[in-house]
Design a protein around this motif. Structure first.
Motif, PDB file in Angstrom:
ATOM      1  N   ASP A 124      -9.246  -2.126   0.768  1.00 49.35           N
ATOM      2  CA  ASP A 124      -9.122  -0.756   1.279  1.00 49.35           C
ATOM      3  C   ASP A 124      -7.795  -0.548   2.014  1.00 49.35           C
ATOM      4  O   ASP A 124      -7.706   0.210   2.970  1.00 49.35           O
ATOM      5  CB  ASP A 124     -10.293  -0.428   2.201  1.00 49.35           C
ATOM      6  CG  ASP A 124     -10.369  -1.395   3.384  1.00 49.35           C
ATOM      7  OD1 ASP A 124      -9.670  -2.438   3.341  1.00 49.35           O
ATOM      8  OD2 ASP A 124     -11.118  -1.114   4.341  1.00 49.35           O
ATOM      9  N   CYS A 125      -6.746  -1.244   1.554  1.00 50.46           N
ATOM     10  CA  CYS A 125      -5.432  -1.167   2.217  1.00 50.46           C
ATOM     11  C   CYS A 125      -4.847   0.229   2.076  1.00 50.46           C
ATOM     12  O   CYS A 125      -5.176   0.987   1.153  1.00 50.46           O
ATOM     13  CB  CYS A 125      -4.477  -2.205   1.632  1.00 50.46           C
ATOM     14  SG  CYS A 125      -4.109  -1.951  -0.118  1.00 50.46           S
ATOM     15  N   ASN A 126      -3.950   0.560   2.999  1.00 49.04           N
ATOM     16  CA  ASN A 126      -3.256   1.847   2.982  1.00 49.04           C
ATOM     17  C   ASN A 126      -2.074   1.722   2.023  1.00 49.04           C
ATOM     18  O   ASN A 126      -0.979   1.299   2.395  1.00 49.04           O
ATOM     19  CB  ASN A 126      -2.780   2.190   4.397  1.00 49.04           C
ATOM     20  CG  ASN A 126      -2.165   3.583   4.473  1.00 49.04           C
ATOM     21  OD1 ASN A 126      -1.763   4.157   3.464  1.00 49.04           O
ATOM     22  ND2 ASN A 126      -2.100   4.125   5.671  1.00 49.04           N
ATOM     23  N   LEU A 127      -2.304   2.086   0.753  1.00 52.74           N
ATOM     24  CA  LEU A 127      -1.289   1.878  -0.278  1.00 52.74           C
ATOM     25  C   LEU A 127      -0.021   2.685  -0.002  1.00 52.74           C
ATOM     26  O   LEU A 127       1.090   2.210  -0.216  1.00 52.74           O
ATOM     27  CB  LEU A 127      -1.869   2.262  -1.645  1.00 52.74           C
ATOM     28  CG  LEU A 127      -0.978   1.960  -2.857  1.00 52.74           C
ATOM     29  CD1 LEU A 127      -0.642   0.474  -2.913  1.00 52.74           C
ATOM     30  CD2 LEU A 127      -1.666   2.399  -4.136  1.00 52.74           C
ATOM     31  N   ARG A 128      -0.180   3.907   0.504  1.00 54.08           N
ATOM     32  CA  ARG A 128       0.980   4.743   0.796  1.00 54.08           C
ATOM     33  C   ARG A 128       1.863   4.100   1.870  1.00 54.08           C
ATOM     34  O   ARG A 128       3.090   4.079   1.754  1.00 54.08           O
ATOM     35  CB  ARG A 128       0.526   6.129   1.249  1.00 54.08           C
ATOM     36  CG  ARG A 128       1.683   7.077   1.543  1.00 54.08           C
ATOM     37  CD  ARG A 128       1.197   8.465   1.897  1.00 54.08           C
ATOM     38  NE  ARG A 128       0.519   9.079   0.751  1.00 54.08           N
ATOM     39  CZ  ARG A 128      -0.018  10.294   0.798  1.00 54.08           C
ATOM     40  NH1 ARG A 128       0.014  10.996   1.919  1.00 54.08           N
ATOM     41  NH2 ARG A 128      -0.603  10.798  -0.278  1.00 54.08           N
ATOM     42  N   ALA A 129       1.215   3.546   2.913  1.00 51.92           N
ATOM     43  CA  ALA A 129       1.983   2.900   3.979  1.00 51.92           C
ATOM     44  C   ALA A 129       2.657   1.633   3.466  1.00 51.92           C
ATOM     45  O   ALA A 129       3.789   1.316   3.854  1.00 51.92           O
ATOM     46  CB  ALA A 129       1.066   2.582   5.150  1.00 51.92           C
ATOM     47  N   LEU A 130       1.977   0.902   2.576  1.00 56.54           N
ATOM     48  CA  LEU A 130       2.585  -0.306   2.011  1.00 56.54           C
ATOM     49  C   LEU A 130       3.819   0.040   1.184  1.00 56.54           C
ATOM     50  O   LEU A 130       4.844  -0.645   1.251  1.00 56.54           O
ATOM     51  CB  LEU A 130       1.568  -1.042   1.137  1.00 56.54           C
ATOM     52  CG  LEU A 130       0.464  -1.821   1.867  1.00 56.54           C
ATOM     53  CD1 LEU A 130      -0.545  -2.361   0.872  1.00 56.54           C
ATOM     54  CD2 LEU A 130       1.063  -2.961   2.687  1.00 56.54           C
ATOM     55  N   LYS A 131       3.728   1.103   0.419  1.00 55.27           N
ATOM     56  CA  LYS A 131       4.887   1.506  -0.385  1.00 55.27           C
ATOM     57  C   LYS A 131       6.058   1.898   0.505  1.00 55.27           C
ATOM     58  O   LYS A 131       7.209   1.566   0.210  1.00 55.27           O
ATOM     59  CB  LYS A 131       4.500   2.671  -1.299  1.00 55.27           C
ATOM     60  CG  LYS A 131       3.615   2.252  -2.469  1.00 55.27           C
ATOM     61  CD  LYS A 131       3.352   3.422  -3.412  1.00 55.27           C
ATOM     62  CE  LYS A 131       2.564   2.963  -4.631  1.00 55.27           C
ATOM     63  NZ  LYS A 131       2.302   4.068  -5.578  1.00 55.27           N
ATOM     64  N   ARG A 132       5.779   2.606   1.607  1.00 53.14           N
ATOM     65  CA  ARG A 132       6.854   2.961   2.540  1.00 53.14           C
ATOM     66  C   ARG A 132       7.494   1.713   3.119  1.00 53.14           C
ATOM     67  O   ARG A 132       8.711   1.633   3.301  1.00 53.14           O
ATOM     68  CB  ARG A 132       6.314   3.841   3.670  1.00 53.14           C
ATOM     69  CG  ARG A 132       6.085   5.288   3.278  1.00 53.14           C
ATOM     70  CD  ARG A 132       6.123   6.206   4.506  1.00 53.14           C
ATOM     71  NE  ARG A 132       5.247   5.746   5.577  1.00 53.14           N
ATOM     72  CZ  ARG A 132       3.976   6.089   5.706  1.00 53.14           C
ATOM     73  NH1 ARG A 132       3.416   6.894   4.806  1.00 53.14           N
ATOM     74  NH2 ARG A 132       3.254   5.645   6.714  1.00 53.14           N
TER      75      ARG A 132
END
Length: 769
Positions: free
Chosen positions: A508-516
């Motif tokens: 359930d990781c924050n994919l948007r934050a990881l991409k940033r």
């Protein structure tokens, strides 16, 4: 033990703004700024040196441009025009020139066997790409294929020039001077610019929004045809605020000089523009006079009905920050078609018969220019528009342009051999007997040898006794099949080195934050979520190698959302030596003084001009742009004079005040330009196994002495020995010309540097063979 890294792995919060560049920055945006030493620092000893950064477009240097450099290195100014793609400073201090040609080798050889070319990559700070060679590479780089007849012009250019012999019939009514003033003599009042004309030509006027701090000359008397004329000329320099006054000359009718003052600007001088102004740092050092002093003096000297005469006088008045109502501008008085203007130098010669702004002088003489403008105005008033029109200035201008172009081509089409012959010197050419190259015996001493080894031994004995030497070693080029395979694998290797896998992450990781987070290290070509594993991973392919390496160094082992992640490259046959290669790339002489920065904001990019004032030793800023949109990328490279300068700047820029991400550069600019054009068909899925073709595999197993890998290692060391035998002050150019065949072409590579006493210990390789 692994250092604790939990604090450095925090994801950026949404909406969090990057701290802005300090507001004191001012300047105009430039994609690349190449600078000489800051003017307020101690001058270096005068020794020949190359500028820190080459300014060639796309880092590719044509054979003609290389020839320009070699000719300039021989003769210097004023005989040969300075090359525009690089800067050779203090050319007169060069002792000799040595060109080493590795025939049969290319840019692909250099980077395929990068670790083997140890000495070359460490010793030569300046590298550039060469186009594939023609059938006679040597003739191209020394200019032998060019016409050397003094009066020769290429046919297309000759045809495009108007005839200097056949004079057309003059129709005075069509002359712009007659159309403006009529044919009768005019009085002084007719020559003075009207207020509307001054407004049109950007003269400073009272009430103008950009002239709020300007002062008036207080010359508000009644002007007549008998009012006195005063010639005015100013010289300017470039400061942190723009153009500022450094010299003013005022000349009265009769030729007496009323005022000739040097002026010290209030703001920091960035460029003295000595080639035009004639002003140097040494001249201004003792000067105490300021702008307000000359303003006060000029107001006291001018009578109420004074008429100022100048050439492009609006620039002089703006430099003085003064407003004067009565002006004659000789660039407008001697009118041309379509709003063009004659140069003062041309008018002085054509009208007055005087030579001014001569090349042998270091810049312009303000008093001489002021006198010339005054005499031009007096000539116009004395003889009238008809006399000027009969001179047919446009035709005289064209004739002069023809002479200038002929003179330019006379030098452009002069070979290196002719340059040497003009100073009673000869070229030394060393090559194998099998090389089918003959140079004119009149200008060249040729020594043919039986082998590369003999060429090397002769070079060590001979080059120090000749001002210009060409040493050519010959190697067997790659076969077409091997070339195609190595080229493909070379490109794939650099792609895989710029690729990372990161994870594991929670489901359930924050994919948007990881991409940033991962985009903060540099431009991303592809980013996908890998779901074949038990827990999700990210696959990221970066646009530049520096971004991938920075992500690995910053995030490997870091705690992200409660999980220690691993960041690594894909493990393939092509990346097994990746760590070693990255370490060696960091030590490359071209990369050591350069830093890579990611996350640069538009505010940062908008104030590039001021960066050299903030960071000591900064010589260039390279901001890549998107080839399609032309927009600047969000990363840049900063080139410094020394490794220490670069290290200090990196520490500051990645600190809490700037909050940029960065590291030392890994990719030389010419290679970066090559890799940017990576074709899609040369990529492969990460992890796909690539075996060497049987021919190379068998050769590697046999370890034959003539294998390219062995040759690269051996001849890099031999060239190191030759380089160490050269005397200080020698310009050394190493050329891997590239190859051309029916099966395809390979670009070449050039490396160059000037041997210096200070280099001796730092780059001396182990020479045991």
């Amino acid at each position: 033990m692994e250092p604790e890294k939990e604090k450095t792995g925090r994801l950026p919060r949404k909406g969090r703004k990057r701290r802005r560049v300090p507001s004191k920055l001012i300047g105009t945006p430039e994609a690349r700024i190449s600078r000489s030493d800051p003017v307020d620092r101690q001058p270096e000893p005068k020794r020949a040196r190359l500028a820190s950064i080459l300014i060639a477009e796309n880092c590719e240097v044509t054979h003609e441009q290389l020839c320009e450099l070699l000719k300039y290195a021989v003769l210097g100014k004023p005989d040969i025009e300075k090359p525009r793609w690089c800067q050779l400073l203090y050319q007169s201090q060069l002792k000799r020139i040595v060109v080493v040609i590795l025939q049969g080798m290319s840019q692909l050889h250099f980077y395929r066997f990068y670790l083997e070319f140890g000495f070359l990559r460490k010793a030569f700070k300046h590298k550039f790409r060469l186009p594939p060679p023609s059938s006679n590479f040597l003739a191209d780089i020394i200019g032998l294929q060019n016409k050397e007849t003094a009066g020769y012009l290429p046919k297309t250019i000759e045809e495009s020039l108007p005839s200097a012999i056949t004079k057309p019939n003059i129709n005075l009514q069509n002359d712009p001077i007659i159309q403006k003033y009529d044919s009768k003599k005019v009085g002084l009042l007719r020559c003075i610019l009207t207020e509307e004309e001054m407004k049109t030509f950007n003269f400073p006027l009272q009430g103008s929004p950009d002239c709020e701090n300007f002062i008036t000359t207080k010359c508000n008397g009644s002007v007549t045809d008998n009012s006195p004329l005063f010639g005015l000329d100013c010289e300017m320099c470039i400061t942190s605020k723009g153009r500022e006054l450094t010299r003013i000359s005022l000349v009265a009718e009769g030729g007496s000089c009323l005022m000739d003052e040097l002026v010290k600007p209030d703001d920091k001088i960035i460029d003295y523009v000595t080639c035009y102004s004639g002003i140097t740092k040494k001249m201004l050092n003792p000067v105490k006079t300021k702008l307000k002093d000359v303003q006060r003096q000029l107001k006291a000297l001018l009578p109420p009905d004074a008429v100022l005469v100048g050439h492009s006088l609006d620039l002089d008045l703006r430099a003085l920050k003064m407003i004067h109502p009565y002006v004659i501008d000789t660039s407008l008085l001697y009118a041309r078609e379509q709003g063009r203007r004659f140069k003062l130098k041309f008018l002085a010669k054509a009208i007055l018969g005087k030579d001014i702004q001569c090349l042998e002088r270091n810049g312009h003489d303000a008093t001489e220019d002021a006198t010339a403008t005054l005499e031009l105005a007096q000539y116009f008033l004395k003889y009238g528009p008809k006399k000027i029109a009969e001179l047919n200035l446009e035709e005289l201008w064209r004739d002069q342009e023809i002479r200038n172009i002929r003179e330019k081509f006379q030098y452009t089409y002069k070979s290196v051999l002719k340059c040497l012959d003009s100073v009673d010197q000869k070229l030394l050419f060393l090559s194998q007997e099998t090389d089918n190259i003959e140079l004119p015996s009149k200008n060249c001493e040729t020594i043919k040898c039986l082998s590369n080894k003999e060429v090397f031994e002769q070079a060590r004995r001979q080059v120090d006794f000749h001002p210009f030497s060409i040493v050519q070693f010959s190697f067997e080029p790659f076969s077409p099949l091997l070339t195609e395979e190595m080229n493909k694998r070379m490109r794939i290797k650099w792609t895989e080195m710029s690729t990372i896998y990161a994870g594991p992450f929670s489901k359930d990781c924050n994919l948007r934050a990881l991409k940033r987070l991962f985009k903060s290290f540099g431009p991303v070509r592809t980013m996908t979520l890998v779901l074949e594993t038990h827990q999700p991973h990210l696959y990221i392919r970066y646009e530049v190698l520096e971004a991938a390496q920075l992500a690995i160094e910053s995030l490997n082992g870091v705690l992200v959302e409660g999980i220690h992640i691993k960041v690594q490259r894909p493990v393939t046959e092509l990346t097994l030596d990746c760590d070693t290669l990255v370490n060696e790339l960091e030590q490359d002489s071209e990369n050591r003084d350069t830093i890579y920065l990611s996350g640069v904001s538009q505010n940062f990019l908008g104030h590039l001009q001021e960066l050299p004032n903030l960071f000591f030793g900064l010589e260039a800023v390279i901001v890549p742009t998107d080839p399609k949109s032309g927009r600047r990328k969000k990363y840049c490279f900063l080139k410094f004079k020394t490794f220490g300068n670069a290290q200090r700047a990196l520490h500051i820029l990645t600190g809490k005040d700037w909050k940029l991400k960065g590291r030392h550069a890994l990719t030389p600019r010419h290679l970066h330009a090559w890799l940017r054009g990576l074709p899609p068909e040369s990529r492969r899925p990460p992890g796909l196994r690539v075996r060497p073709p049987p021919s190379e595999q068998e050769t590697l197993q046999n370890l034959k002495a003539d294998h390219p890998k062995i040759a690269a290692w051996r001849w890099s060391r031999k060239i190191g020995r030759l380089y160490q035998s050269l005397s200080p002050g020698t310009l050394c150019v190493i050329l891997l010309p590239g190859t051309t065949s029916p099966h395809g072409s390979l670009s070449g590579l050039g490396l160059m540097g000037i041997k210096d006493d200070e280099e001796e210990e730092s780059i001396t390789p182990s020479m045991g063979l």
